[in-house]
Design a protein around this motif. Sequence first.
Motif, mmCIF file in Angstrom:
data_model
loop_
_atom_site.group_PDB
_atom_site.id
_atom_site.type_symbol
_atom_site.label_atom_id
_atom_site.label_comp_id
_atom_site.label_asym_id
_atom_site.label_seq_id
_atom_site.Cartn_x
_atom_site.Cartn_y
_atom_site.Cartn_z
ATOM 1 N N GLU A 213 0.997 -1.371 -0.029
ATOM 2 C CA GLU A 213 -0.029 0.075 0.198
ATOM 3 C C GLU A 213 0.864 1.216 0.036
ATOM 4 O OE1 GLU A 213 -0.321 -2.493 1.945
ATOM 5 O OE2 GLU A 213 -2.419 -3.319 1.800
ATOM 6 N N THR A 231 -0.360 -2.688 -7.622
ATOM 7 C CA THR A 231 -1.796 -2.587 -7.931
ATOM 8 C C THR A 231 -1.652 -3.176 -9.693
ATOM 9 O OG1 THR A 231 -2.521 -1.149 -6.590
ATOM 10 C CG2 THR A 231 -3.874 -1.606 -8.440
ATOM 11 N N ASP A 234 -0.803 -6.669 -10.417
ATOM 12 C CA ASP A 234 -2.122 -7.488 -10.011
ATOM 13 C C ASP A 234 -2.808 -7.409 -11.126
ATOM 14 O OD1 ASP A 234 -1.157 -8.598 -7.405
ATOM 15 O OD2 ASP A 234 -2.471 -7.447 -6.595
ATOM 16 N N HIS A 278 -5.960 -13.202 -5.434
ATOM 17 C CA HIS A 278 -4.769 -12.889 -4.579
ATOM 18 C C HIS A 278 -3.491 -12.489 -5.350
ATOM 19 C CE1 HIS A 278 -2.399 -13.033 -1.254
ATOM 20 N NE2 HIS A 278 -3.075 -13.790 -0.404
ATOM 21 N N TYR A 281 -2.510 -7.987 -3.222
ATOM 22 C CA TYR A 281 -3.694 -7.413 -2.503
ATOM 23 C C TYR A 281 -4.722 -8.668 -2.931
ATOM 24 C CZ TYR A 281 -1.616 -2.879 -2.836
ATOM 25 O OH TYR A 281 -0.820 -1.615 -2.745
ATOM 26 N N TYR A 283 -8.697 -9.746 -3.160
ATOM 27 C CA TYR A 283 -9.672 -9.267 -4.070
ATOM 28 C C TYR A 283 -10.871 -10.277 -3.750
ATOM 29 C CZ TYR A 283 -6.047 -6.864 -6.455
ATOM 30 O OH TYR A 283 -5.207 -6.231 -6.802
#
Length: 287
Positions: A213, A231, A234, A278, A281, A283
Amino acid sequence: MSEVHTVAVVGAGTMGSGIAHVFARSGFQVTLCDVDQRFLDRALTSIRTNLGREAAKGKLPESEIESTLGRIRTTVDPEQMAAAEIALEAAPERFELKSEVFRALDRILPEHAILATNTSSISITKMAALTRRPCQVIGMHFFNPVPVMTLVEVVRGMATSDATFAAVRDLSVRLGKTPVEVNDAPGFVSNRVLMPLINEAAFAIMEGVATAEAVDQVFKLGMAHPMGPLTLADFIGIDVCVDILRVLQEGFGDPKYRPCPLLVRMVDAGWLGRKTGHGFYVYEKQL
């Protein structure tokens, strides 16, 4: 070559279905091919959903949803692509698999047809050398989500002719995209720059420098990125990132591109990002 009207897309995953979507939406007749009808059915469901979203936002008349879908024919038989004037390969980012697809397309398609690949890192020159038409082989690298992102990297191999480049550049414009000319090199421009960023961000996590984060927040607030690198990893797929990094490492012979061990472990664990629910993060639902 004459103006393109019929298109074949090989691979009905996220990228292949998105490519089929934009061609059909732009009035082309599309043959979408994959090895299993389940993948094709899932692709059509996704395309219908995305067309509905476009209609809800006023970007597409609702009356055109069915006609757009009607321009997409699905098949598990590669021979059904024989009439296409251009074929786009959108198989997973592995040379052995893509080379098998390219050899089949070279055999099936008419002599004048263009063979394009949506590869995000693999050598266009190397793939062209597998065919009897290297001057008609080119990279047409779309970005995810294909219906939304306007960029297409149009990648020239060593043998790509000016006529082939011009045809694909003009085709990209007909799709409402912005073509950017790039010469053949590992990762082209986009992933040659992006993947080391994602890789270094993963090293920062592995070494305990910051949380995922925090890393993403630094890039969103400090560099005005719309999403942070983890992000984005992912979203792309951790497995795809590792595959591209390995292409870069092999292509340049430079250890600076070696995949971060954390990324490799995540692939081993099946933590591939949004598509498995996964990654860096977690989800709530798999996409």
